[in-house]
Each structure stands twice: as structure tokens, then as C-alpha cells.
Design an enzyme around this catalytic site. Structure first.
Site: not given
Ligand code: PBG
Length: 339
Positions: A206, A259
Site C-alpha cells: 500500500k 493499492k
Molecule cells: C485506512 C485506509 C485508507 C484507505 C483504505 N484504508 C486511507 C489511508 O490509508 O489514508 C484508502 C481507500 C481509498 O482511498 O479508497 N488506512
């Protein structure tokens, strides 16, 4: 170079190789299509809040809302009808604190929604995101010690949250905080609580991305200070992404996720060759926001552009796509099949 610069007169016919033969008719194109989408591979993110009969539209995610549990069940019913594969739940608590204790509260919106969805008996996979950022007053994904997110102090809190969601009926928990060792921590906590059947979908690679903006607006989880780059990955690093996935598989991840989806297509290709677990991609809020905004301006065709993006994500190697377009895409696939 020489061949490209050759005078046109010297180029005769292309010989026997004519790829256009198979593009001649819609039926031929359909027959040779290399990547087919199915509603069952889509997972819809849902934002759940407390209360009843409440639908708060999210400005930056058109068509999406923060839903009270009863409304989330209605939405899930629609999704099941469309053949969508599952839902991924995010909770927005009434109160936030330093430790994000709401994440593990069995009375919180996510466990409540899981229980209600379980009772509804829908043919949907119930997944719950496991992170502290929606629950901490500072918006970071872990507890803060001496001004920094403390990895190892965060792990047991993530474990408790995962157990609360498994207790409430989650089929899958998805640790998204990018803490080192979070998959092992969840596996240990789940097994210790008798939940050896609860699967882990690891947000393995991520990136610290500019594309989470609309989500953070929806969840109220923008960090109050600093950013997430000391725990989320640098999007510039492919080998590190593979290493993160390798570690998560070793720690017991059942599904690997990358992601954002469209900026990680190369990682999907590499992961598909290397790992024999299901691969997921999260088509994130900012990716969809770009599409919605351009479509609204009439600069692109929403449906064609969306299906092209989803197809590219699956072509690259994702078998599961988490996308805010899950319902629309499922509907388009039904329409197109009926034609
Ligand atoms: C929580 C999380 C996030 C997203 C998914 N889980 C936000 C982040 O990491 O700031 C983002 C998902 C999206 O943008 O659709 N940590």
C-alpha cells in the site's frame, strides 16, 4: 529505425499475419476476449456510522454515503442482487481518541453492521478493514509514542479489532495500516480467539498515495500532523513492494492486495507470477474521483472509461477488485450480456 524510415513504396502487404482478422465482428471480438469481468469479483467499500435511517452523502465520492447499519443492509441487499462478490466495511465512530480504541469496540458501527449483515443471510463475503486511522483523534494508523507511530504498540490493538470483527461475523479482515508484522499479529490474535477460519486479506503493498483524499474526507481520517510516509510505502519502490508481499505470505496472508490499483499494475503482474494466493487490487477513491469529475465535465464517457480501467486491473493479474464502481459495473455487465 531503418525499417520505420523505409520509403512507403517498399512496404508491400503484411504477409499472412493479420491480427485484424479477429477484430472483424463483435462476435469474433467477444470470442477472443482475453479478460472478462464478472460481478462476483467486485468488492464494494461501505462506510458505516451509528444511528438509524441515516444516509450522509459523501461529496467527493458521488453516489456514496455514510450509512447507518440498517441502510448498509439495504445497500448490501442491492449489491447481492447484482451479483457483487462482497463488501468491505469501514467504520466512522462517534468519538475518536489517542489510541483509536473505537476500532475494537464490539458496539461500534462495524461489528454492528457485520452482525446485521450476517443475520440478513446475503450471499456476500463480509470483509472488514482493520486500521486505527478512522478511530484515532490524530488520524494516524497507529498509536503515537514520542511523536511517531509506534509499530509494536499498535499491533495488539489491531489484533483486538480483528477479533472484534471476527466475533461479529467477518469472513475476511483486511489490515491496512502498513505496520510491520501486522499479518502475523492478526493471525495470532484470531487463532487465539478460536477464529482460525477467518481469512486475512493483507494490504501488502500500500503506497503513500495522493489518491486517498476522498476516502479521508469520507472517513474523517486525514492525519492531524505529518503524513503517512513513515509507514505506507514509497510508490517508487517495486522490489520493496514484492518484499512486503513475500513477508505477508510468510506471516499467513490468505489474499494479497495492492493499492492504489492503477498505479500498481506492474506490481500485479509481478505478484501474479510469483505468489500462488488470490490477488486483490484496491481501485481507490481518488482514482474514481478523477473518473467521476472528468465524466461530469463530459470529457470522458463514464461507463467505457470505468470498464476499461477495471479490465486493465484484472488483465494485470487481480482476481478481486475492490471498487466504488462495483454496483455500476455489475449493472453494466448485466446490460451488456442481455444485448
Ligand atoms: C485506512 C485506509 C485508507 C484507505 C483504505 N484504508 C486511507 C489511508 O490509508 O489514508 C484508502 C481507500 C481509498 O482511498 O479508497 N488506512
Amino acid at each position: 529505425m531503418g525499417r520505420i524510415a523505409a520509403p512507403a513504396a517498399r512496404i508491400k502487404t503484411p504477409g499472412p499475419e493479420r491480427p485484424r482478422r479477429l477484430r472483424r465482428t463483435a462476435a469474433l471480438r467477444s470470442l477472443v476476449k482475453g479478460t472478462r469481468l464478472a460481478a462476483g469479483q467486485f468488492v464494494m467499500p461501505l462506510f458505516v456510522v451509528g444511528g438509524r435511517n441515516s444516509v450522509e452523502q459523501i461529496g467527493s465520492l458521488p453516489g456514496h454515503a455514510r450509512l447507518s447499519v440498517d441502510r448498509a443492509v439495504d445497500k448490501a441487499r442491492e449489491l447481492a442482487q447484482l451479483g457483487v462478490g462482497g463488501v468491505l466495511l469501514f467504520g466512522i465512530p462517534e468519538r475518536k481518541d489517542e489510541e483509536g480504541s473505537g476500532a475494537a469496540d464490539p458496539g461500534g458501527p462495524v461489528p454492528a453492521a457485520l452482525r446485521a449483515l450476517k443475520d440478513a443471510g446475503l450471499p456476500l463475503v463480509l470483509a472488514a478493514d482493520v486500521c486505527l486511522c478512522e478511530y484515532t483523534s490524530h488520524g494516524h494508523c497507529g498509536v503515537i509514542v514520542n511523536g511517531d507511530v509506534d509499530n509494536d504498540a499498535t499491533l495488539p490493538l489491531l489484533g483486538e479489532a480483528a477479533v472484534a470483527y471476527a466475533d461479529a461475523g467477518a469472513d475476511i479482515v483486511g489490515p491496512s495500516g502498513m505496520m510491520d508484522g501486522q499479518v502475523a499479529a492478526l493471525r495470532g490474535a484470531l487463532d487465539g480467539a478460536g477464529h482460525d477460519g477467518t481469512a486475512i486479506m493483507a494490504y501488502a503493498s500500500k503506497a503513500a498515495s495522493a489518491f486517498y483524499g476522498p476516502f479521508r474526507e469520507a472517513a474523517g481520517s486525514t492525519p492531524a500532523f505529518g503524513d503517512r510516509r513513515s509507514y505506507q510505502m514509497d510508490y517508487a519502490n517495486a522490489r520493496e513492494a514484492i518484499r512486503e508481499m513475500e513477508l505477508d505470505v510468510r506471516e499467513g496472508a490468505d489474499i494479497l492486495m495492492v493499492k492504489p490499483a492503477l498505479t500498481s499494475l506492474d506490481l500485479l503482474v509481478r505478484a501474479r507470477e510469483r505468489f500462488d494466493v488470490p490477488l486483490a487490487a484496491y481501485h481507490v477513491s481518488g482514482e474514481v474521483a478523477m473518473l467521476e469529475a472528468a465524466a461530469e465535465k463530459g470529457w470522458i464517457d463514464r461507463k467505457s472509461a470505468a470498464l476499461e480501467e477495471l479490465t486493465a486491473i484484472v488483465r494485470a493479474g487481480a482476481g478481486i477488485v475492490i471498487t466504488y464502481l462495483a454496483a455500476d459495473a455489475a449493472r453494466w455487465l448485466q446490460e451488456d450480456a442481455a444485448r
